[in-house]
Every structure is written in C-alpha cells, then in structure tokens.
Design a protein around this motif. Sequence first.
Motif, PDB file in Angstrom:
ATOM      1  N   PRO A   3       0.800  -1.236   0.000  1.00  0.00           N
ATOM      2  CA  PRO A   3       0.000   0.000   0.000  1.00  0.00           C
ATOM      3  C   PRO A   3       0.830   1.283   0.000  1.00  0.00           C
ATOM      4  CG  PRO A   3      -0.958  -1.601   1.481  1.00  0.00           C
ATOM      5  CD  PRO A   3       0.382  -2.153   1.078  1.00  0.00           C
ATOM      6  N   PRO A   4       1.837   1.432   0.896  1.00  0.00           N
ATOM      7  CA  PRO A   4       2.608   2.686   0.849  1.00  0.00           C
ATOM      8  C   PRO A   4       3.406   2.848  -0.437  1.00  0.00           C
ATOM      9  CG  PRO A   4       3.600   1.153   2.417  1.00  0.00           C
ATOM     10  CD  PRO A   4       2.272   0.602   2.038  1.00  0.00           C
ATOM     11  N   VAL A   5       3.935   1.748  -0.963  1.00  0.00           N
ATOM     12  CA  VAL A   5       4.716   1.834  -2.207  1.00  0.00           C
ATOM     13  C   VAL A   5       3.820   2.279  -3.355  1.00  0.00           C
ATOM     14  CG1 VAL A   5       5.945   0.489  -3.946  1.00  0.00           C
ATOM     15  CG2 VAL A   5       6.515   0.209  -1.538  1.00  0.00           C
ATOM     16  N   VAL A   6       2.635   1.692  -3.457  1.00  0.00           N
ATOM     17  CA  VAL A   6       1.697   2.073  -4.516  1.00  0.00           C
ATOM     18  C   VAL A   6       1.315   3.544  -4.374  1.00  0.00           C
ATOM     19  CG1 VAL A   6      -0.661   1.769  -5.371  1.00  0.00           C
ATOM     20  CG2 VAL A   6       0.770  -0.229  -4.924  1.00  0.00           C
ATOM     21  N   ALA A   7       0.997   3.959  -3.155  1.00  0.00           N
ATOM     22  CA  ALA A   7       0.574   5.348  -2.931  1.00  0.00           C
ATOM     23  C   ALA A   7       1.678   6.332  -3.294  1.00  0.00           C
ATOM     24  CB  ALA A   7       0.159   5.533  -1.466  1.00  0.00           C
ATOM     25  N   VAL A   8       2.911   6.039  -2.852  1.00  0.00           N
ATOM     26  CA  VAL A   8       4.030   6.951  -3.095  1.00  0.00           C
ATOM     27  C   VAL A   8       4.377   7.019  -4.580  1.00  0.00           C
ATOM     28  CG1 VAL A   8       6.492   7.311  -2.701  1.00  0.00           C
ATOM     29  CG2 VAL A   8       5.002   6.751  -0.784  1.00  0.00           C
ATOM     30  N   VAL A   9       4.517   5.850  -5.206  1.00  0.00           N
ATOM     31  CA  VAL A   9       4.917   5.805  -6.615  1.00  0.00           C
ATOM     32  C   VAL A   9       3.853   6.459  -7.488  1.00  0.00           C
ATOM     33  CG1 VAL A   9       5.390   4.285  -8.571  1.00  0.00           C
ATOM     34  CG2 VAL A   9       6.396   3.786  -6.336  1.00  0.00           C
ATOM     35  N   LEU A  10       2.592   6.139  -7.227  1.00  0.00           N
ATOM     36  CA  LEU A  10       1.506   6.708  -8.030  1.00  0.00           C
ATOM     37  C   LEU A  10       1.426   8.224  -7.842  1.00  0.00           C
ATOM     38  CD1 LEU A  10      -0.696   5.745  -9.974  1.00  0.00           C
ATOM     39  CD2 LEU A  10      -2.273   5.657  -8.035  1.00  0.00           C
ATOM     40  N   ILE A  64      -6.245  15.958   2.250  1.00  0.00           N
ATOM     41  CA  ILE A  64      -4.988  15.215   2.134  1.00  0.00           C
ATOM     42  C   ILE A  64      -4.570  14.657   3.487  1.00  0.00           C
ATOM     43  CG2 ILE A  64      -2.524  15.389   1.574  1.00  0.00           C
ATOM     44  CD1 ILE A  64      -3.238  17.550  -0.459  1.00  0.00           C
ATOM     45  N   LEU A  65      -4.703  15.469   4.535  1.00  0.00           N
ATOM     46  CA  LEU A  65      -4.292  15.033   5.863  1.00  0.00           C
ATOM     47  C   LEU A  65      -5.145  13.869   6.351  1.00  0.00           C
ATOM     48  CD1 LEU A  65      -2.201  15.807   7.977  1.00  0.00           C
ATOM     49  CD2 LEU A  65      -3.870  17.352   9.003  1.00  0.00           C
ATOM     50  N   MET A  66      -6.448  13.919   6.107  1.00  0.00           N
ATOM     51  CA  MET A  66      -7.314  12.823   6.535  1.00  0.00           C
ATOM     52  C   MET A  66      -7.007  11.544   5.761  1.00  0.00           C
ATOM     53  SD  MET A  66     -11.019  14.515   7.504  1.00  0.00           S
ATOM     54  CE  MET A  66     -11.257  15.438   6.000  1.00  0.00           C
ATOM     55  N   PHE A  67      -6.731  11.672   4.475  1.00  0.00           N
ATOM     56  CA  PHE A  67      -6.326  10.498   3.697  1.00  0.00           C
ATOM     57  C   PHE A  67      -5.006   9.951   4.225  1.00  0.00           C
ATOM     58  CE2 PHE A  67      -9.728  11.381   0.910  1.00  0.00           C
ATOM     59  CZ  PHE A  67      -9.825  10.391  -0.051  1.00  0.00           C
ATOM     60  N   ALA A  68      -4.077  10.854   4.571  1.00  0.00           N
ATOM     61  CA  ALA A  68      -2.778  10.416   5.091  1.00  0.00           C
ATOM     62  C   ALA A  68      -2.943   9.710   6.434  1.00  0.00           C
ATOM     63  CB  ALA A  68      -1.836  11.611   5.239  1.00  0.00           C
ATOM     64  N   TRP A  69      -3.799  10.224   7.297  1.00  0.00           N
ATOM     65  CA  TRP A  69      -4.058   9.564   8.578  1.00  0.00           C
ATOM     66  C   TRP A  69      -4.676   8.185   8.357  1.00  0.00           C
ATOM     67  CZ3 TRP A  69      -6.618  14.474  11.074  1.00  0.00           C
ATOM     68  CH2 TRP A  69      -5.612  15.279  11.623  1.00  0.00           C
ATOM     69  N   VAL A 120      -2.549  13.414  -5.476  1.00  0.00           N
ATOM     70  CA  VAL A 120      -2.281  12.880  -4.147  1.00  0.00           C
ATOM     71  C   VAL A 120      -3.468  12.089  -3.593  1.00  0.00           C
ATOM     72  CG1 VAL A 120      -1.614  13.466  -1.784  1.00  0.00           C
ATOM     73  CG2 VAL A 120      -0.728  14.804  -3.697  1.00  0.00           C
ATOM     74  N   LEU A 121      -4.662  12.645  -3.679  1.00  0.00           N
ATOM     75  CA  LEU A 121      -5.818  11.978  -3.096  1.00  0.00           C
ATOM     76  C   LEU A 121      -6.108  10.650  -3.790  1.00  0.00           C
ATOM     77  CD1 LEU A 121      -8.269  14.968  -2.471  1.00  0.00           C
ATOM     78  CD2 LEU A 121      -6.803  13.795  -0.832  1.00  0.00           C
ATOM     79  N   LEU A 122      -6.007  10.625  -5.110  1.00  0.00           N
ATOM     80  CA  LEU A 122      -6.214   9.380  -5.847  1.00  0.00           C
ATOM     81  C   LEU A 122      -5.200   8.329  -5.421  1.00  0.00           C
ATOM     82  CD1 LEU A 122      -7.453   7.692  -8.161  1.00  0.00           C
ATOM     83  CD2 LEU A 122      -5.816   8.785  -9.703  1.00  0.00           C
ATOM     84  N   LEU A 152      -6.027   4.844  -3.420  1.00  0.00           N
ATOM     85  CA  LEU A 152      -5.735   3.516  -3.952  1.00  0.00           C
ATOM     86  C   LEU A 152      -4.900   2.713  -2.954  1.00  0.00           C
ATOM     87  CD1 LEU A 152      -6.088   1.615  -6.318  1.00  0.00           C
ATOM     88  CD2 LEU A 152      -4.034   2.573  -7.365  1.00  0.00           C
ATOM     89  N   GLY A 153      -3.935   3.375  -2.311  1.00  0.00           N
ATOM     90  CA  GLY A 153      -3.135   2.690  -1.295  1.00  0.00           C
ATOM     91  C   GLY A 153      -3.994   2.201  -0.147  1.00  0.00           C
ATOM     92  N   ILE A 154      -4.948   3.039   0.274  1.00  0.00           N
ATOM     93  CA  ILE A 154      -5.865   2.659   1.352  1.00  0.00           C
ATOM     94  C   ILE A 154      -6.711   1.454   0.937  1.00  0.00           C
ATOM     95  CG2 ILE A 154      -7.907   3.411   2.634  1.00  0.00           C
ATOM     96  CD1 ILE A 154      -6.653   6.284   2.485  1.00  0.00           C
ATOM     97  N   LEU A 155      -7.214   1.489  -0.286  1.00  0.00           N
ATOM     98  CA  LEU A 155      -8.057   0.395  -0.787  1.00  0.00           C
ATOM     99  C   LEU A 155      -7.273  -0.915  -0.838  1.00  0.00           C
ATOM    100  CD1 LEU A 155     -10.690  -0.617  -2.030  1.00  0.00           C
ATOM    101  CD2 LEU A 155      -9.843   0.139  -4.265  1.00  0.00           C
ATOM    102  N   ILE A 156      -6.043  -0.867  -1.344  1.00  0.00           N
ATOM    103  CA  ILE A 156      -5.223  -2.082  -1.412  1.00  0.00           C
ATOM    104  C   ILE A 156      -4.950  -2.619  -0.017  1.00  0.00           C
ATOM    105  CG2 ILE A 156      -2.921  -2.959  -2.013  1.00  0.00           C
ATOM    106  CD1 ILE A 156      -2.966  -1.032  -4.397  1.00  0.00           C
ATOM    107  N   GLY A 157      -4.652  -1.720   0.916  1.00  0.00           N
ATOM    108  CA  GLY A 157      -4.417  -2.149   2.295  1.00  0.00           C
ATOM    109  C   GLY A 157      -5.639  -2.806   2.896  1.00  0.00           C
TER     110      GLY A 157
END
Length: 522
Positions: free
Chosen positions: A15-22, A355-360, A29-31, A35-40
């Motif tokens: 999840p973090p790798v997908v989120a960062v790379v994408l 962005i912050l809520m997605f990051a949390w 950023v939100l997308l 996606l990282g959240i969904l995969i996790g």
Amino acid sequence: MTIISYADSALSLLPPVVAVVLAMITRRVLLSLGLGILIGGLLLTDFSIVGTGQYLTAKVTSLVWNDGALNSWNLYILGFLVLLGMITALITVSGSARAFAEWARKHIRNKRDAKLLTIFLGCVVFIDDYFNSLVVGSVARPLTDRYYVSRSKLAYILDSTAAPVCVISPVSSWGAYIIALIGGILTSHGFADTGHLSIFVQMIPMNFYAIFALLLLICVALMGLDIGPMREHELNAQKGNLYDESKGLPPGAVSDLPEASSGNILGLFLPISVLVLATFYFMVSSGGEVLAAKGLDFSFIGAFENTNVGSSLFLGAVVGLAVTLIMSVVQGIDKKMIIKGMSMGARSMLPALYILMFAWTIAAVIGQLETGKYMASLATGNIPFEMLPAVLFVLAGLTAFATGTSWGTFGIMLPIAADMAMGSHSAMMLPMLAAVLAGAVFGDHCSPISDTTILSSTGAGCHHIDHVITQLPYALIVAGISFVGYLVLGFTGSVTIGFITCSFLFVISVILLRMKSNQGRY
C-alpha cells in the motif's frame, strides 16, 4: 470480520509503495492515497469486498469518533488548520500582509535576506513541527512572494526548519517525546541513574542528518544552490509564477480577497505573536496540570513531555483569531469583508484537510499491516556491529518513508536499536539511537504521505507533490553524507571523527552544488 497479519510479509509494503509511486507519477495525491488505502483494506480482509467496505468505513469513522468518544487529537488539528486559514485571510483582508511586504521592501534588501529571515523564524518557532510549518509560512509568505521566491523553495525552508530543529530541541513536543521514550528504554536496560535530558543533549551532535540538513538549507539560501526541479520552480518564480497555476490554487492559498488600504504591520505581528505565546502557554499549562495530577514537581521538560499538543494548538488559534478579529473591527474593516475573508480562509484549507485525513487513514492501515515491524525485522540479521548505526539510519529512513511518521518510527525502531546495542556493543547505544532519530527525520522529509510534509506545503501555499519532488534531491544529498558519517562512526567508535567526515563531505557537496547551480544561472 477477520484481520490478517502481515508483520512478516513484504506484502505489507504494497500500500505505501503504490501510494508513493503513483503520487510521484500522476501528481494526484488523493487518488494515490485512496488507492493505497483500498489495497491495504483488501489485504487485511483477505480481499473480501464486503469486509473491505466495513473495514474502511470503520477507519474513516475513527478519524472523528473512536472508542465511543470524539477523536480529539484529529479534530483539534483540523480545527487548528481551519482557524489558521481564517487568521491568515483576515490579515490579508486588513491589508497587513501588504503592509508587511512594503515594510520588507525597505528593510529586507534582497531575495537572499528574505530566505534567511524565514530560516531564522523557522529556527525560533521550534515548539512543534506543525506549528512551525503553518505559522512561519503565514508570516513569511508575503515576504518571499515580494522577492519572487518560489512557493516550493518556501516549503523546503519550512520543512527543513521544522522536524530538524524540533528533533534536536529538548524544549519542544518532539524533544519531550524523545526524552520520555529514550528514558524508558535506558531504564529498562539498567541505566536508571542516567540523566535523560543530559543523554538527549549528548545525542545532538550525533544526529548528523538534522544538523547538516539545516546547514545545507543555509547554504542554499546564501548561495542560491538551486538544482533539479527546484531550479525550474525558481526560474518560473522570477517570471511571476510562484507556483504551478495549471494545477489550480494550492492548499492554504487564497485569491481575490479584498484588501483594506489602512493596514499596518502590527496587524500581522500582533496576532501571530499572540498565537505563538498563547499556544506556548497552553502547552505548558496542560502539561503542568498532568504533572500536578501525578504529584510531580513542575518542570518545562516535564510539562512538554505531558502536554496536549492538539488542544494547545487549537486553543492558541482561538485566541489568535479573537485578537485578529478585534483588530479588524477596531481598524474599521467592513463586516462583509471580514465574513468573506474568514469564509475564504477556511475554504482555502479544505484541500489540506482532505490530504491530511487520507494520510491519517493510510497511516492507520499501514499500522495494522505492521509495515513498520516488517521494516524493523530487516535489521535483526547477522550484521557486523560496526555497520549498525548506518544500517539503522537507512532502515529508520525507509520505515518513516513508508509509514509517513517520524514519531511512529521512533516508537518502533528505538527499542530495537537499544536491544541490538546491548546485544553487540553497548558503547554504541547512543550513536545507534541517534541514527534512528536522524533516519526517521530523513524518511519523513521524503515521504509524500507524511503529515509534516503535507503541512509544510500547506504553510507555503505550494502544491504538495511539487514540494516533495523539489525537496528530495537536497534530502538525499544530506542522507548520503550522514550514511557515510555513521559508517565512519561505527568503524572508529568516534563521534568526532564521524562528524568531521560529514563536515568534509558537506563542504565538497556544497562546492559541487555551487558549480552545478552556476551553470545556466538565472
């Protein structure tokens, strides 16, 4: 709903790798975070669609309501952001921001001095990294805009004077947290009589990344060492494009606000000064109340160790907003202008809130995947003790990068570093702990999902990914210098020799950067 553990699996990195790379590729950023959240969520629920929906609903709900009560920390931070947006907009409406820019024209001679003043402010406001990034950004933005400093450069200055200063300052939320954490670790290993504050002070010169990140920032400001993407942003700023307008208005920025012609610099400095002092007061008082409840004597370090950072920031912002409102009314600003300013200021912070809520949320998912524990497990192999400081620096950096949190990395990696030191070479205890602190700040600087990085871009009024990409080359340079320094420290056992090595490499790096930045200088 059954949650699957991935503590021993490299899948926890997905999840973090997908989120960062994408995020790096798409700049959305939100997308990317979504996606990282969904995969996790899919991984944790064994790819059950219904289970994933239930799990993610619970995680999102927990951002505001957790364990049968309001999630006060999150709500206080979000409220602080909204209130600060209102304060900043009101300062603009009152004409005080423009008055400050006019004052700067007479007293700040050039672009270099504008950057140096911002660095100074960042080093002075060290009580908390969130507070540093947002408040210093609000003060410095009219000044740096006046001298056509790109918002990306401002974000770099804010980020590099937030965590690096807080991590080596004992009288800060970071310092208190680290002192408490290290104190518990040392006590558990039989060092109960050791002064925890003195240990923290001894570790300051061992935190190579924090020290040399600050030094490089000063050199960048003095010499104009603009390389990589930062050069492009600075070139665009000279043409009047302070940020990439094709991406829309960045978080924290407002446009088309009416400005009064009667503004003065007191309208900027007084509200911000009150905000700083009030926040400091609430941090000390809330920590003092906890000390009193425990029957302990008051001390500033103890107060910061037990303070409620979230409520202190929020209450400080409430007082700051009240002062700003009173000054606006006394100045005779039209009520409609005041209401419009507050409304637009609050709305300007919405992208940052999202962005912050997605990051949390992704941080919570990553925490449940136990990504940090998997990263930490990589350090438990048969590694020569001479290499442990350098290895821990890298692993702490990767952990903070993947999880987006320095504090979480401290909590995971510091106990492991202490155990490894006691099991191999106890004299290396402090260098290994310092290497973890340094690596965590490095990873935090590079991570698009770090809350500190998000708020630095918000404070600067800069598009988030633009900040991440422009800061990355500088962070990697200092990380390379620090890595070699920790290698030398490990093999020589001398902090002094390690520091001298870093200093030598730093001078060489600055010379090379100066040569590169002089090619095609604007």
